[in-house]
Design a protein around this motif. Sequence first.
Motif, short mmCIF file in Angstrom:
data_model
loop_
_atom_site.label_atom_id
_atom_site.label_comp_id
_atom_site.label_asym_id
_atom_site.label_seq_id
_atom_site.Cartn_x
_atom_site.Cartn_y
_atom_site.Cartn_z
N VAL A 1 20.51 40.22 17.79
CA VAL A 1 20.65 40.91 16.52
C VAL A 1 19.39 41.73 16.25
O VAL A 1 19.44 42.90 15.90
CB VAL A 1 20.88 39.90 15.39
CG1 VAL A 1 20.90 40.62 14.05
CG2 VAL A 1 22.18 39.15 15.61
N ALA B 1 17.90 48.39 7.01
CA ALA B 1 18.47 47.98 8.30
C ALA B 1 17.72 46.76 8.84
O ALA B 1 18.34 45.80 9.32
CB ALA B 1 18.39 49.14 9.29
N LEU C 1 17.64 46.78 16.59
CA LEU C 1 16.89 47.67 15.71
C LEU C 1 16.31 48.82 16.49
O LEU C 1 15.98 48.70 17.65
CB LEU C 1 15.76 46.88 15.05
CG LEU C 1 16.20 45.79 14.11
CD1 LEU C 1 15.02 44.92 13.74
CD2 LEU C 1 16.82 46.39 12.88
N TYR D 1 14.30 51.51 14.52
CA TYR D 1 13.84 52.36 13.44
C TYR D 1 12.32 52.38 13.34
O TYR D 1 11.62 51.59 13.94
CB TYR D 1 14.41 51.86 12.11
CG TYR D 1 15.90 51.83 12.12
CD1 TYR D 1 16.64 52.99 11.90
CD2 TYR D 1 16.58 50.65 12.39
CE1 TYR D 1 18.00 52.97 11.93
CE2 TYR D 1 17.95 50.62 12.42
CZ TYR D 1 18.66 51.80 12.19
OH TYR D 1 20.00 51.78 12.21
#
Lengths: 207, 290
Positions: free
Chosen positions: B127, B66, B131, B133
């Motif tokens: 972008v 990812a 995230l 993670y």
Amino acid sequence: MQDADGQAPSDTELLRRHVAGDSEAFGELFRRHRDRLWAVALRTVCDPEEAADALQDAMVSAFRRAGDFRGESAVTTWLHRIVVNASLDRLRRKAARPVTSAGDEQAFEALWAHGTDPASATEVRLDVNAALRILPPQQRAALVVVDMLGFSVADAAAILDTSPGTVKSRCARARARLLPYVAHLRGDTGGNRSASESVSPAQGGDA
Amino acid sequence: MSGQSTHLDPGVLAEFRAGLITGRRGTALAAHLAECDRCAALDADLAEVSTLFAAVPPPALPADLANRLDLVLAAEVAERNENYSERAVLSRPRARPRPGWLAGRIGAGNRRLRLVAVRVLAPAAVVLAGLGYGLAQIGGSPAVTAASAPAPVPSASPAAGTATAQNPHSLPRAGAEEEGGSFHLVVSGTNYLPGTLSRQVKAALNGSSYAPGAVQAAPQQLRACVLRITGGTAPVLAQSAHYQGRPAYVIVASRTSGDLVLVVAPGWAAPGCSATSKDVLDTATLPPGI
């Protein structure tokens, strides 16, 4: 990303915005679908590293070719098609790896037999990826798209760039090929039918 | 049980189930299935193949992938914005050709990088901001060319000293907002390791021990690549350190969903800002609120 009315923009709208120059639209669109796209790539390629490269190839390709999207199919169908193509490209490039050889069948057998009591088939856990690896790539892709992702045969035909009849045929051959392993797959996926309920082609009979 | 000596071939049965066999032959197959327990059981197993595969839970997208996809996408966005910018400013001279960005994978041709382009990169930060993670690792090839090891450069910024007080973690805020996108590079003796990257970065962010004088202005090319990734926002931390014993830059970009840690080989800070696994050595996401 929300529209003025508070609704998330549709896939088509996001793609349109991307083509028009919106810097955020494609990221929003891709994040929306990338879990499923990853599933397609991983199941089709059966190798995490190659699948990651395939998904990246596909993402970049979709980003750049978005202007080619003509709306004949849903955006998600278009995205899946690009991922399947990238995955099959990866497999072609790695053609040295046999996918249907006897060696793979042996590896498959070893996988489900490993660490289990051979006398207790219901306890055997079969790795789904190992099962998929037995299939030729085109059959595998068809099975993944139709049986695992639940696309209709018509949509699968668009994704796989072939006819509905060919999709049905590839799926049928894939299922028949996996039939001998259904008991073990049942163990892997949490099914609860006992092995004795199934009849394998190898068992008895007078065929 | 019919007692017949001929049973259906699984392939034929599968085609029948898929609707590929119709007409008189299909009628005959259906009649056989109704009479033959063995073939009926085979038919049930065939149906179960589909059921079982449909029940397999989808694999989770790995966090490292990812992160990697977000980095590549940010670069794609930057590339496109840069092209837009170039088309809009035709009179400006072109910079040197880019040799590196995903070369081979995408077949980059004669694309160009120009520092002025980082001024239009703000959307790329969005972008990265998507995230959420945990610890992740990209690629992993330890092959790092030491030829262009990060070397401290003479401090060229009069603001180098003033940045120190701006960081809530008492480290000099690497990315003091300065005209021209300049930020500071901390020369660190830390050897970052894959298994402890997040912990080490947290320690670096929270710690206060750094050698006086070890803060340098970031080299121009490093600055360009970092700002390219962050979308023009100064990083929270930029260190010239080591990763697995080899020279590396450790960059921490601030995001609402948790800071992004990027460990890159010196070769990353080159025209083109390579995103290959050879140069992007590791990534991690720190939970928010660190």
